[in-house]
Write an enzyme that holds these catalytic residues in place. Structure first.
Site, PDB file in Angstrom:
ATOM      1  N   ARG A 270       0.827  -1.216   0.000  1.00  0.00           N
ATOM      2  CA  ARG A 270       0.000   0.000   0.000  1.00  0.00           C
ATOM      3  C   ARG A 270       0.859   1.263   0.000  1.00  0.00           C
ATOM      4  O   ARG A 270       0.487   2.278  -0.611  1.00  0.00           O
ATOM      5  CB  ARG A 270      -0.926  -0.022   1.221  1.00  0.00           C
TER       6      ARG A 270
ATOM      7  N   LEU B 129      -6.998   7.626  -1.543  1.00  0.00           N
ATOM      8  CA  LEU B 129      -7.058   6.191  -1.246  1.00  0.00           C
ATOM      9  C   LEU B 129      -8.073   5.979  -0.135  1.00  0.00           C
ATOM     10  O   LEU B 129      -8.044   6.681   0.874  1.00  0.00           O
ATOM     11  CB  LEU B 129      -5.697   5.664  -0.782  1.00  0.00           C
ATOM     12  N   SER B 130      -8.964   5.010  -0.308  1.00  0.00           N
ATOM     13  CA  SER B 130      -9.886   4.650   0.760  1.00  0.00           C
ATOM     14  C   SER B 130      -9.153   3.878   1.845  1.00  0.00           C
ATOM     15  O   SER B 130      -8.029   3.404   1.648  1.00  0.00           O
ATOM     16  CB  SER B 130     -11.044   3.803   0.213  1.00  0.00           C
ATOM     17  N   ALA B 131      -9.778   3.744   2.993  1.00  0.00           N
ATOM     18  CA  ALA B 131      -9.185   2.990   4.099  1.00  0.00           C
ATOM     19  C   ALA B 131      -9.039   1.524   3.706  1.00  0.00           C
ATOM     20  O   ALA B 131      -9.861   0.985   2.962  1.00  0.00           O
ATOM     21  CB  ALA B 131     -10.050   3.122   5.341  1.00  0.00           C
TER      22      ALA B 131
ATOM     23  N   TYR C 169     -11.437  -1.176   1.251  1.00  0.00           N
ATOM     24  CA  TYR C 169     -10.993  -1.921   0.074  1.00  0.00           C
ATOM     25  C   TYR C 169     -11.149  -3.429   0.272  1.00  0.00           C
ATOM     26  O   TYR C 169     -11.519  -4.149  -0.659  1.00  0.00           O
ATOM     27  CB  TYR C 169      -9.534  -1.600  -0.244  1.00  0.00           C
TER      28      TYR C 169
END
Length: 363
Positions: A38, A63-65, A69
């Site tokens: 990540r 970016l989502s948490a 995802y």
């Protein structure tokens, strides 16, 4: 949003935490998450936050948490050979993880509103293909990204097996999203503050399941040109693989099978794979008993007479076990061996062909 699991020290520890909290539940999803670090999708000055279960945004980059995802990946029920459409594809982090599962005969398309984010995603994709230690463990379905508003996709576009939207969808656009799906397909999107999974069970039949409460920025409405006409987004055509690509896939697959057979042969001869080094675990020592006597505080271990003879030996044994468990963690594990790369480089082939089989990878 996020924060559902503890922060990790590295990508593997983050995935361990997601597994423990049941956000990652299947082996395919776990493998994809472990294969792509990540932190590689963060700008250098923000990498200290990469393994926290939090969303990250810098300008147009978002970016989502990790917990979001992982829920999305599990809900999509991905399988090799499927077609996938990512609406609001962003950095390409999710699209790349999906591509590891879809394999070489899948379809992996993304639509992104911002041209600078598409350029960023392409740089990160190129970096992953050329430098990742895990790339050769998979046959990859490389994502293709196009610029545009995902609410303006051309009506003659093909339908997909799996669709994900990474922005909040208003109720008025629900049917639009559903129509992007094939029968039997799965759509995952934030709808009315809930991450929602919709399965198309027939031409006009749907099953809907709410997964968890979320908070996403809403989709940006189309900004029509001065003429009043919308700018239609044309998705990439579903291309047929070239004979050259098919040959590379077949050769790499054959080499991988040979490597697996050789590994099984070594295991059959009693040779074991090298030990895996575990992370140092914090061991909690026995807490002493606190005794209050006449307003004074004393710390001591209170034991029964039957324990007196065993205390010293037990304490020494505990300390010995702790030392044994800690010793391996101080040794650095050897870097992983890329057996596919070694095998390809040993083949009696011209160098350009070897490099082609390795996707011109730097490592």
């Amino acid at each position: 949003m996020g924060g559902a699991v503890s922060a990790g020290e590295d990508n593997d520890e983050l995935i361990d935490n997601l597994k423990e909290a049941q956000y990652i539940r299947t082996e395919l999803v776990e493998q994809a998450f472990r294969a792509i670090d990540r932190a590689d999708y963060y700008l250098e000055e923000f990498k200290d936050n990469a393994y926290k279960d939090l969303a990250w945004k810098h300008g147009n980059i978002h970016l989502s948490a990790p917990c979001i995802y992982s829920e999305v990946m599990e809900a999509l029920d991905l399988q090799p050979g499927l077609s996938f459409l990512n609406l609001g594809s962003g950095t390409g982090y999710l699209s790349s993880m999906v591509g590891l599962i879809l394999g070489p005969f899948g379809v992996n398309h993304g639509v992104e509103l911002h041209s600078d984010v598409i350029e960023y995603a392409k740089q990160k994709l190129d970096f992953f293909i050329k430098t990742s230690d895990s790339f050769d463990k998979f046959e990859f379905c490389e994502p293709s990204f196009v610029i545009g508003n995902c609410l303006e996709i051309s009506p003659d576009c093909t339908q997909y097996d799996r669709v994900y939207c990474g922005a909040g969808v208003q109720k008025e656009h629900e049917d639009y999203m559903k129509n992007l799906l094939k029968v039997g397909g799965i759509l995952v999107m934030p709808l009315e503050e809930k991450l929602t999974k919709i399965t198309r069970t027939g031409p006009s039949a749907w099953e809907t399941k709410k997964i968890l409460a979320v908070s996403f920025a809403p989709l940006i409405q189309p900004n029509h040109s001065d003429s009043g006409k919308s700018r239609l987004v044309h998705l990439p055509p579903v291309a047929v693989r070239s004979l050259q690509d098919l040959a590379r896939i077949a050769i790499r697959g054959t080499i991988k099978k040979i490597i697996q057979q050789e590994a099984l042969g070594r295991a059959g001869n009693g040779l074991r794979s090298p030990p895996r080094f575990k992370r140092r675990r914090v061991r909690r020592r026995r807490m002493e008993t606190i005794v209050f006597l006449d307003k004074e505080v004393f710390a001591s271990r209170i034991s029964s007479p039957s324990d007196d003879n065993n205390n010293n030996s037990e304490d020494m044994e505990d300390e010995r076990q702790e030392e044994e468990e800690e010793k391996p963690s101080e040794l650095k594990p050897d870097p992983p061996v890329n057996f596919l790369r070694e095998k390809v480089l040993s083949l009696p082939l011209p160098d350009p062909l070897k490099y082609y089989l390795l996707y011109y990878r730097e490592k």
